[in-house]
Design a protein around this motif. Structure first.
Motif, PDB file in Angstrom:
ATOM      1  N   ILE A   4       0.929  -1.107  -0.052  1.00 29.40           N
ATOM      2  CA  ILE A   4       0.010   0.029   0.211  1.00 29.40           C
ATOM      3  C   ILE A   4       0.951   1.097   0.232  1.00 29.40           C
ATOM      4  N   THR A   5       0.529   2.420  -0.926  1.00 33.50           N
ATOM      5  CA  THR A   5       1.565   3.357  -1.051  1.00 33.50           C
ATOM      6  C   THR A   5       0.746   4.634  -0.672  1.00 33.50           C
ATOM      7  N   THR A   6      -0.410   4.585  -0.316  1.00 36.80           N
ATOM      8  CA  THR A   6      -1.127   5.970   0.342  1.00 36.80           C
ATOM      9  C   THR A   6      -1.974   5.626   1.696  1.00 36.80           C
ATOM     10  N   VAL A   7      -1.958   6.499   2.569  1.00 42.25           N
ATOM     11  CA  VAL A   7      -2.636   6.494   3.848  1.00 42.25           C
ATOM     12  C   VAL A   7      -3.814   6.201   3.590  1.00 42.25           C
ATOM     13  N   GLU A   8      -4.665   6.744   2.530  1.00 44.38           N
ATOM     14  CA  GLU A   8      -5.914   6.681   2.368  1.00 44.38           C
ATOM     15  C   GLU A   8      -6.158   5.153   1.973  1.00 44.38           C
ATOM     16  N   ALA A   9      -5.367   4.520   1.187  1.00 40.85           N
ATOM     17  CA  ALA A   9      -5.488   3.212   0.669  1.00 40.85           C
ATOM     18  C   ALA A   9      -5.391   2.261   1.915  1.00 40.85           C
ATOM     19  N   ALA A  10      -4.516   2.662   2.888  1.00 41.75           N
ATOM     20  CA  ALA A  10      -4.363   1.797   4.137  1.00 41.75           C
ATOM     21  C   ALA A  10      -5.624   1.797   4.965  1.00 41.75           C
ATOM     22  N   LEU A  11      -6.285   2.982   5.068  1.00 44.09           N
ATOM     23  CA  LEU A  11      -7.157   3.231   5.913  1.00 44.09           C
ATOM     24  C   LEU A  11      -8.724   2.540   5.364  1.00 44.09           C
ATOM     25  N   GLN A  12      -8.855   2.699   3.880  1.00 43.45           N
ATOM     26  CA  GLN A  12      -9.808   1.985   3.464  1.00 43.45           C
ATOM     27  C   GLN A  12      -9.864   0.215   3.532  1.00 43.45           C
ATOM     28  N   LYS A  13      -8.554  -0.227   3.340  1.00 46.21           N
ATOM     29  CA  LYS A  13      -8.309  -1.580   3.690  1.00 46.21           C
ATOM     30  C   LYS A  13      -8.617  -2.075   5.306  1.00 46.21           C
ATOM     31  N   ILE A  14      -8.307  -1.101   6.326  1.00 46.48           N
ATOM     32  CA  ILE A  14      -8.527  -1.317   7.480  1.00 46.48           C
ATOM     33  C   ILE A  14     -10.238  -1.276   7.666  1.00 46.48           C
ATOM     34  N   SER A  29       4.060   0.243   2.296  1.00 46.87           N
ATOM     35  CA  SER A  29       5.683   0.538   1.567  1.00 46.87           C
ATOM     36  C   SER A  29       6.315   1.352   2.359  1.00 46.87           C
ATOM     37  N   GLU A  30       7.687   1.320   2.046  1.00 50.58           N
ATOM     38  CA  GLU A  30       8.632   1.940   2.746  1.00 50.58           C
ATOM     39  C   GLU A  30       8.470   3.424   2.445  1.00 50.58           C
ATOM     40  N   SER A  31       7.890   3.837   1.257  1.00 43.09           N
ATOM     41  CA  SER A  31       7.662   5.256   0.945  1.00 43.09           C
ATOM     42  C   SER A  31       6.738   5.912   2.027  1.00 43.09           C
ATOM     43  N   LEU A  32       5.866   5.267   2.701  1.00 38.89           N
ATOM     44  CA  LEU A  32       4.902   5.716   3.679  1.00 38.89           C
ATOM     45  C   LEU A  32       5.712   6.012   5.148  1.00 38.89           C
ATOM     46  N   MET A  33       6.896   5.552   5.176  1.00 35.50           N
ATOM     47  CA  MET A  33       7.484   5.503   6.459  1.00 35.50           C
ATOM     48  C   MET A  33       8.328   6.936   6.570  1.00 35.50           C
ATOM     49  N   ASP A  34       7.619   7.944   6.885  1.00 34.02           N
ATOM     50  CA  ASP A  34       8.241   9.253   6.992  1.00 34.02           C
ATOM     51  C   ASP A  34       9.288   9.289   8.183  1.00 34.02           C
ATOM     52  N   ASN A  35       9.990  10.197   8.454  1.00 39.21           N
ATOM     53  CA  ASN A  35      10.779  10.616   9.419  1.00 39.21           C
ATOM     54  C   ASN A  35      10.114  10.722  10.725  1.00 39.21           C
ATOM     55  N   ILE A  36       9.082  11.546  10.809  1.00 34.20           N
ATOM     56  CA  ILE A  36       8.391  11.663  12.052  1.00 34.20           C
ATOM     57  C   ILE A  36       7.481  10.647  12.378  1.00 34.20           C
ATOM     58  N   ILE A  38       4.405  10.449  10.981  1.00 32.74           N
ATOM     59  CA  ILE A  38       2.797  10.518  10.887  1.00 32.74           C
ATOM     60  C   ILE A  38       1.766   9.817  10.413  1.00 32.74           C
ATOM     61  N   ASN A  39       2.476   9.029   9.385  1.00 28.57           N
ATOM     62  CA  ASN A  39       1.547   8.144   8.366  1.00 28.57           C
ATOM     63  C   ASN A  39       1.215   7.158   9.110  1.00 28.57           C
ATOM     64  N   MET A  40       2.136   6.555   9.811  1.00 31.27           N
ATOM     65  CA  MET A  40       1.982   5.227  10.666  1.00 31.27           C
ATOM     66  C   MET A  40       1.144   5.609  11.745  1.00 31.27           C
ATOM     67  N   ALA A  41       1.362   6.763  12.420  1.00 29.27           N
ATOM     68  CA  ALA A  41       0.378   7.270  13.723  1.00 29.27           C
ATOM     69  C   ALA A  41      -1.045   7.213  13.285  1.00 29.27           C
ATOM     70  N   ILE A  42      -1.375   7.731  11.959  1.00 30.77           N
ATOM     71  CA  ILE A  42      -2.665   7.770  11.290  1.00 30.77           C
ATOM     72  C   ILE A  42      -3.234   6.463  11.311  1.00 30.77           C
ATOM     73  N   TYR A  63       8.871  -2.884   1.492  1.00 30.76           N
ATOM     74  CA  TYR A  63       7.736  -2.667   2.258  1.00 30.76           C
ATOM     75  C   TYR A  63       7.899  -3.582   3.536  1.00 30.76           C
ATOM     76  N   ARG A  64       6.846  -3.553   4.470  1.00 33.02           N
ATOM     77  CA  ARG A  64       6.590  -4.344   5.815  1.00 33.02           C
ATOM     78  C   ARG A  64       5.245  -4.654   5.536  1.00 33.02           C
ATOM     79  N   VAL A  65       5.058  -5.966   5.972  1.00 33.27           N
ATOM     80  CA  VAL A  65       3.715  -6.666   6.511  1.00 33.27           C
ATOM     81  C   VAL A  65       3.384  -6.527   7.946  1.00 33.27           C
ATOM     82  N   TYR A  66       2.442  -5.712   8.262  1.00 36.29           N
ATOM     83  CA  TYR A  66       2.244  -5.682   9.692  1.00 36.29           C
ATOM     84  C   TYR A  66       1.108  -6.794  10.018  1.00 36.29           C
ATOM     85  N   SER A  67       1.150  -7.135  11.351  1.00 40.76           N
ATOM     86  CA  SER A  67       0.149  -8.124  11.653  1.00 40.76           C
ATOM     87  C   SER A  67      -0.319  -7.433  12.951  1.00 40.76           C
TER      88      SER A  67
END
Length: 76
Positions: A4-14, A29-36, A38-42, A63-67
């Motif tokens: 998944i490459t966007t926060v919106e797509a991740a939220l929809q999947k959830i 996707s590692e592209s969503l792993m921002d330094n701060i 924020i994306n993973m917090a959302i 990418y990482r596969v979270y469980s």
């Protein structure tokens, strides 16, 4: 597994998943792993709203596969 490459797509999947937490895997996707973080917090906030908690991840190339697991029984 397609990362998944966007926060919106991740939220929809959830939001659209209707099974048990242990059955759910979220390839981010590692592209969503921002330094701060924020994306993973959302994304994690939405996971917590479902009554789930993170349960580790598996590192793949790019990418990482979270469980996840159910929060019940964890003092929450």
């Amino acid at each position: 597994m397609q990362p998944i490459t966007t926060v919106e797509a991740a939220l929809q999947k959830i939001d659209t998943f209707s099974g048990e937490a242990a059955e759910f895997q979220l390839p981010i996707s590692e592209s969503l792993m921002d330094n701060i973080g924020i994306n993973m917090a959302i994304i994690t906030d939405r996971i917590l709203a479902k009554g789930w908690t993170p349960n580790g991840f598996q590192q793949e190339e790019g990418y990482r596969v979270y469980s996840y697991r159910d929060l019940n029984g964890f003092g929450c």
